[in-house]
Design a protein around this motif. Structure first.
Motif, PDB file in Angstrom:
ATOM      1  N   ASP A   1       1.268  -1.342  -0.014  1.00 53.91           N
ATOM      2  CA  ASP A   1      -0.277   0.434  -0.055  1.00 53.91           C
ATOM      3  C   ASP A   1       0.706   1.239  -0.032  1.00 53.91           C
ATOM      4  O   ASP A   1       0.180   2.023  -0.162  1.00 53.91           O
ATOM      5  CB  ASP A   1      -1.010  -0.030   1.660  1.00 53.91           C
ATOM      6  CG  ASP A   1      -2.353  -1.270   1.100  1.00 53.91           C
ATOM      7  OD1 ASP A   1      -2.469  -1.307   0.356  1.00 53.91           O
ATOM      8  OD2 ASP A   1      -2.767  -1.577   2.505  1.00 53.91           O
ATOM      9  N   LEU A   2       1.770   1.337   0.240  1.00 46.74           N
ATOM     10  CA  LEU A   2       3.046   2.543   0.047  1.00 46.74           C
ATOM     11  C   LEU A   2       3.161   3.245  -0.907  1.00 46.74           C
ATOM     12  O   LEU A   2       3.358   4.312  -1.537  1.00 46.74           O
ATOM     13  CB  LEU A   2       3.987   2.104   0.805  1.00 46.74           C
ATOM     14  CG  LEU A   2       4.776   1.688   2.155  1.00 46.74           C
ATOM     15  CD1 LEU A   2       6.237   0.962   2.179  1.00 46.74           C
ATOM     16  CD2 LEU A   2       4.447   2.527   2.782  1.00 46.74           C
ATOM     17  N   GLY A   3       2.425   2.602  -2.108  1.00 45.83           N
ATOM     18  CA  GLY A   3       2.678   2.686  -3.422  1.00 45.83           C
ATOM     19  C   GLY A   3       3.075   1.868  -4.766  1.00 45.83           C
ATOM     20  O   GLY A   3       2.943   0.388  -4.609  1.00 45.83           O
ATOM     21  N   GLU A   4       4.139   1.864  -5.973  1.00 47.56           N
ATOM     22  CA  GLU A   4       4.143   1.032  -7.210  1.00 47.56           C
ATOM     23  C   GLU A   4       4.853   0.024  -6.708  1.00 47.56           C
ATOM     24  O   GLU A   4       5.238   0.395  -5.605  1.00 47.56           O
ATOM     25  CB  GLU A   4       4.480   1.613  -8.303  1.00 47.56           C
ATOM     26  CG  GLU A   4       3.623   2.610  -8.686  1.00 47.56           C
ATOM     27  CD  GLU A   4       2.322   1.463  -9.332  1.00 47.56           C
ATOM     28  OE1 GLU A   4       2.426   1.035 -10.215  1.00 47.56           O
ATOM     29  OE2 GLU A   4       1.229   2.719  -9.117  1.00 47.56           O
TER      30      GLU A   4
ATOM     31  N   GLY B   1       0.310   4.256   5.179  1.00 48.61           N
ATOM     32  CA  GLY B   1      -0.145   2.352   5.758  1.00 48.61           C
ATOM     33  C   GLY B   1       0.784   2.075   6.893  1.00 48.61           C
ATOM     34  O   GLY B   1       0.634   1.024   7.619  1.00 48.61           O
ATOM     35  N   GLY B   2       0.828   3.279   7.490  1.00 48.01           N
ATOM     36  CA  GLY B   2       0.819   2.857   8.952  1.00 48.01           C
ATOM     37  C   GLY B   2       2.747   2.457   8.765  1.00 48.01           C
ATOM     38  O   GLY B   2       2.831   1.900  10.786  1.00 48.01           O
ATOM     39  N   LEU B   3       3.704   2.532   8.944  1.00 45.90           N
ATOM     40  CA  LEU B   3       4.451   1.900   9.006  1.00 45.90           C
ATOM     41  C   LEU B   3       5.667   2.708   9.390  1.00 45.90           C
ATOM     42  O   LEU B   3       5.709   3.480   8.746  1.00 45.90           O
ATOM     43  CB  LEU B   3       5.075   1.462   7.542  1.00 45.90           C
ATOM     44  CG  LEU B   3       4.552  -0.687   7.397  1.00 45.90           C
ATOM     45  CD1 LEU B   3       4.794  -0.801   5.790  1.00 45.90           C
ATOM     46  CD2 LEU B   3       4.736  -0.873   8.163  1.00 45.90           C
ATOM     47  N   ILE B   4       6.319   2.554  11.006  1.00 52.21           N
ATOM     48  CA  ILE B   4       7.671   3.584  10.656  1.00 52.21           C
ATOM     49  C   ILE B   4       8.292   2.850  10.828  1.00 52.21           C
ATOM     50  O   ILE B   4       9.283   1.326  10.907  1.00 52.21           O
ATOM     51  CB  ILE B   4       6.728   4.096  11.950  1.00 52.21           C
ATOM     52  CG1 ILE B   4       6.577   3.401  12.972  1.00 52.21           C
ATOM     53  CG2 ILE B   4       5.918   5.202  11.244  1.00 52.21           C
ATOM     54  CD1 ILE B   4       6.605   4.416  14.363  1.00 52.21           C
ATOM     55  N   ASN B   5       9.784   3.478  11.203  1.00 47.80           N
ATOM     56  CA  ASN B   5      11.305   3.051  11.087  1.00 47.80           C
ATOM     57  C   ASN B   5      11.164   3.579  12.663  1.00 47.80           C
ATOM     58  O   ASN B   5      10.924   4.947  12.847  1.00 47.80           O
ATOM     59  CB  ASN B   5      11.830   4.107  10.470  1.00 47.80           C
ATOM     60  CG  ASN B   5      13.997   3.497  10.577  1.00 47.80           C
ATOM     61  OD1 ASN B   5      13.596   2.409  11.797  1.00 47.80           O
ATOM     62  ND2 ASN B   5      14.908   4.278  10.669  1.00 47.80           N
ATOM     63  N   ASP B   6      11.330   2.596  13.848  1.00 47.97           N
ATOM     64  CA  ASP B   6      11.010   3.007  15.443  1.00 47.97           C
ATOM     65  C   ASP B   6      11.996   3.355  15.620  1.00 47.97           C
ATOM     66  O   ASP B   6      12.415   3.862  17.106  1.00 47.97           O
ATOM     67  CB  ASP B   6       9.612   2.301  16.100  1.00 47.97           C
ATOM     68  CG  ASP B   6       9.939   1.069  15.944  1.00 47.97           C
ATOM     69  OD1 ASP B   6      10.881   0.767  15.474  1.00 47.97           O
ATOM     70  OD2 ASP B   6       9.508   1.040  17.039  1.00 47.97           O
ATOM     71  N   ASP B   7      13.752   3.179  14.450  1.00 48.28           N
ATOM     72  CA  ASP B   7      15.039   3.552  15.757  1.00 48.28           C
ATOM     73  C   ASP B   7      15.496   4.290  15.218  1.00 48.28           C
ATOM     74  O   ASP B   7      16.065   4.543  13.647  1.00 48.28           O
ATOM     75  CB  ASP B   7      15.252   2.090  14.871  1.00 48.28           C
ATOM     76  CG  ASP B   7      16.421   1.722  15.344  1.00 48.28           C
ATOM     77  OD1 ASP B   7      17.432   2.684  16.504  1.00 48.28           O
ATOM     78  OD2 ASP B   7      17.535   0.548  15.587  1.00 48.28           O
TER      79      ASP B   7
END
Length: 186
Positions: free
Chosen positions: A40-43, A58-64
């Motif tokens: 869902d981020l894109g192509e 998409g609710g995805l994150i880099n938490d570091d």
């Protein structure tokens, strides 16, 4: 005797209620798996950098804060996929996962040829074709067998200091996730 029947009846009613609850909850969880969220981020066939903020697509994150992360959804159903990135960062690692989030392959810069990422992900049939007529462009590539057609890759790079952040972002920006033209293999 009556207490045993009561216990059995309560157990059956509880089991039925639990099954109904699970069936009703399935639609809520469908589409929230890692593969769907990355797709869902894109192509497809493109590394998307994951932001460090909670308001991402998409609710995805880099938490570091010490890492920069990119993710790419792909399908090897039509053609093999090549993952590549140049050397030049202190550390990177890549993980290849199937659509059910099972890890298929992982490596880092210490196990790569000259510190660069060069991986070809393909079905068993596609890998046989590649091995039979190995093109010069893929001679140094690591060949990875994908058990299913759909999957995703997660590319991570270490940012030990703030001065390395630009190099890490450039590394992810130059990373590739693209289909291989099978006519060049045969």
């Amino acid at each position: 005797m009556r207490s045993i029947l009561f216990t059995i009846l309560v157990g059956l009613v509880g089991a039925a209620a639990l099954h109904i609850l699970i069936i009703l909850a399935v639609p809520y969880f469908t589409g929230n798996d890692a593969y769907t969220r990355i797709a869902d981020l894109g192509e497809p066939l493109r590394f998307y950098p994951l932001p460090n903020t909670a308001a991402s697509r998409g609710g995805l994150i880099n938490d570091d804060p010490g890492m920069r992360v990119g993710a790419c959804a792909f399908s090897v159903g039509e053609a093999p996929v090549r993952l590549y990135a140049p050397a030049g960062v202190p550390f990177w690692s890549v993980g290849v996962f199937d659509s059910s989030a099972n890890e298929v392959f992982s490596m880092n810069d210490r196990t790569a040829v000259a510190g660069a990422l060069d991986v070809v992900v393909a079905t068993p049939i596609q890998l046989n074709a590649i091995r039979k007529a190995l093109p010069a462009a893929l001679a140094q590539s690591i060949l990875v067998e994908m058990p299913v057609d759909d999957g995703y890759a997660v590319l991570r790079t270490f940012v030990p200091t703030a001065t390395m952040d630009e190099a890490a972002r450039a590394f992810l920006g130059n990373a590739g996730c693209e289909a291989i033209d099978e006519s060049t293999i045969e």
